[in-house]
Design an enzyme around this catalytic site. Structure first.
Site, PDB file in Angstrom:
ATOM      1  CG  LEU A  64     -26.329  18.409  34.240  1.00 51.27           C
ATOM      2  CD1 LEU A  64     -26.098  17.386  33.143  1.00 51.27           C
ATOM      3  CD2 LEU A  64     -26.603  19.791  33.648  1.00 51.27           C
ATOM      4  CB  ALA A 131     -25.878  13.880  35.632  1.00 50.46           C
ATOM      5  CG  ASP A 132     -29.415  13.501  41.712  1.00 49.68           C
ATOM      6  OD1 ASP A 132     -30.164  12.587  41.323  1.00 49.68           O
ATOM      7  OD2 ASP A 132     -29.276  13.802  42.913  1.00 49.68           O
ATOM      8  CB  VAL A 133     -31.827  15.042  35.670  1.00 53.67           C
ATOM      9  CG1 VAL A 133     -33.108  15.645  35.119  1.00 53.67           C
ATOM     10  CG2 VAL A 133     -30.712  16.082  35.704  1.00 53.67           C
TER      11      VAL A 133
END
Length: 245
Positions: A64, A131-133
């Site tokens: 993400l 997740a790195d949003v």
């Protein structure tokens, strides 16, 4: 990823590139060596992936947030057979990365919202979710709620792992809420980061882990908080719910 994005070559490495958003480094890629990782938090993510894979090589990974595709390139190098899906909201960013620094191995890229992609995903379809949003310096609010964390848990296999990058500043109030939020959806949670950041002495990145959290060997400058230590760290912080976003 918000703001003006650009790719800048690294004068010190022939195949190195830095992705900038409004002049701030967001990703670093070495086209010749995906294992060359400039950012400390990305090196920590890589170690978590390696350790988790000792319990079984990942067959499917959902990313993400795309950035420069640093972690997908690494996964492709280590586990060429792994199916990978990258969800990135910024279509122009995707086009630039694929045009200027395309990955060595093809990666499925979905242009769209991360939460919508997770909600559409099949139950138990992934071994790992990374997740790195970010919108600016913060994670979008709709990706920081219990309901979203439950959706991530749903799409993970029973022994799967969530790896979530978080940025914060002392006294780490946002991270405490994020830990409490993820812990409301997962039975096992950990927090990995540099000692100075975890202790609230300086700003930086930390990694929230949830699911089958693997054992990790720490350097003297790192901490991995689990169980009781993590309860103390959270300090009674209340989880975020969709209705309170």
């Amino acid at each position: 990823m918000a703001g003006r994005v650009e790719l800048v070559p690294d004068p010190g490495r022939a195949d190195g590139w830095t992705l900038l958003a409004d002049g701030v480094p967001q990703s670093y890629v070495d086209l010749a060596d995906p294992e060359h990782l400039e950012f400390g938090y990305v090196r920590q993510i890589a170690r978590v992936l390696r350790s988790h894979a000792r319990g079984g090589v990942p067959e499917s990974v959902l990313h993400l947030g795309g950035g420069g595709l640093t972690v997908p390139r690494l996964v492709a190098r280590w586990w060429p057979g792994a199916a990978q899906v990258v969800v990135e909201l910024d279509a122009d960013l995707v086009a630039m990365v694929l045009r200027e620094i395309p990955p060595e191995r093809p990666v499925e890229i979905v242009v769209g919202d991360a939460r919508e992609a997770v909600e559409r995903a099949a139950t138990g379809g992934y071994d790992v979710v990374v997740a790195d949003v970010f919108a600016g310096a913060a994670t979008p609010a709709h990706l920081g709620t219990v309901e979203f964390a439950r959706e991530v848990r749903r799409v993970l296999r029973p022994d799967g792992l969530l790896i979530m990058n978080v940025t914060d500043v002392p006294p780490m109030a946002f991270t405490r809420i994020r830990v409490a939020t993820v812990a409301a959806a997962f039975a096992e949670v950990g927090l990995l980061g540099d000692q100075a950041v975890v202790r609230g002495r300086r700003a930086g990145n930390v990694i929230v882990l949830a699911g089958r959290v693997p054992p990790l060997r720490m350097s003297r400058d790192e901490r991995l908080l689990r169980e009781g230590e993590l309860v103390v760290f959270s300090g009674g912080a209340r989880p975020w719910m969709d209705a309170k976003r």
